[in-house]
Write a protein that holds these residues in place. Structure first.
Motif, PDB file in Angstrom:
ATOM      1  N   TYR A 164      83.063 114.959  18.352  1.00 26.07           N
ATOM      2  CA  TYR A 164      84.104 114.469  17.383  1.00 26.07           C
ATOM      3  C   TYR A 164      85.193 113.523  18.609  1.00 26.07           C
ATOM      4  O   TYR A 164      85.754 112.835  18.292  1.00 26.07           O
ATOM      5  N   HIS A 170      86.415 110.578  19.062  1.00 27.96           N
ATOM      6  CA  HIS A 170      87.996 109.940  18.534  1.00 27.96           C
ATOM      7  C   HIS A 170      88.919 109.354  19.075  1.00 27.96           C
ATOM      8  O   HIS A 170      89.272 108.133  19.098  1.00 27.96           O
ATOM      9  N   LYS A 215      72.435 110.240  17.038  1.00 26.10           N
ATOM     10  CA  LYS A 215      73.115 110.593  16.290  1.00 26.10           C
ATOM     11  C   LYS A 215      72.378 112.042  15.178  1.00 26.10           C
ATOM     12  O   LYS A 215      72.988 112.838  14.958  1.00 26.10           O
TER      13      LYS A 215
END
Length: 198
Positions: free
Chosen positions: A51, A55, A133
């Motif tokens: 993540y 990000h 994903k």
């Protein structure tokens, strides 16, 4: 190296560390519980970097073709390493992943990697699609479930229904195979033309 890629690199570097944490107690007969107490939070952080790299790549405008290829590569290195571990347990009578499942996942991941290489040769960076994903999410779920079962083994806290829990791990890994091949079919639909052109 960009910050986002440093987070991605964390997964690559952690893979052999997790492998050693998992197998040293099996090889030595020592540090069984301690190995899991160290491995689980480290694995959680390594997965969380998946993540973080995305990000910060978006936040710092670091999105690049290299990152689009490095991110799935790091995922594969970490997940295949952990899946290899789940062939064995501290208890020699236990296995969480059937060898045939591991073989099918290896074939899928290396086939996907080959597709990415062909695409890269043509100047196309194959970024992760929704199916890929979701496959990764299933890999992570199955991964942590197997680690949880191994924690029960290494802390000698096996419930009476452990056999059912172990069967559930087989089911999760079968779902992983189904998701992995479904997502690979999706990649072939969108990028397979490049293979026909060769």
């Amino acid at each position: 190296m960009r910050l986002s890629n440093k987070f991605t690199l964390t997964r690559v570097l952690f893979a052999p560390f997790f492998f050693l944490l998992y197998f040293i107690p099996i090889w030595s007969g020592k540090f069984a519980a301690l190995s899991m107490y160290i491995a689980i939070p480290c694995l959680a952080f390594a997965e969380f970097t998946d993540y973080l790299d995305g990000h910060f790549a978006r936040k710092r405008n670091e999105v690049s073709d290299f990152g689009k290829m490095f991110d799935p590569f790091a995922d594969v290195v970490l997940h295949l390493t952990s899946f290899i571990c789940f062939i064995k347990s501290f208890n020699p009578e236990i296995s969480y992943m059937p060898l045939v499942i591991l073989m099918l996942i290896f074939i899928r991941e290396f086939s996907q990697n080959f597709l990415r290489m062909v695409a890269a040769k043509k100047g196309v960076a194959v970024a992760a699609r929704k199916g890929g994903k979701f496959k990764t999410v299933m890999y992570v779920v199955a991964e942590f479930y197997a680690v949880f079962l191994e924690l029960l083994v290494r802390t000698d806290n096996l419930p009476d229904f452990f056999g059912g829990l172990k069967t559930a791990s087989f089911v999760l890994f079968i779902i992983c195979v189904i998701c992995s091949y479904a997502s690979f079919a999706d990649y072939l639909v969108h990028f397979g033309k490049m293979l026909k052109d060769e």
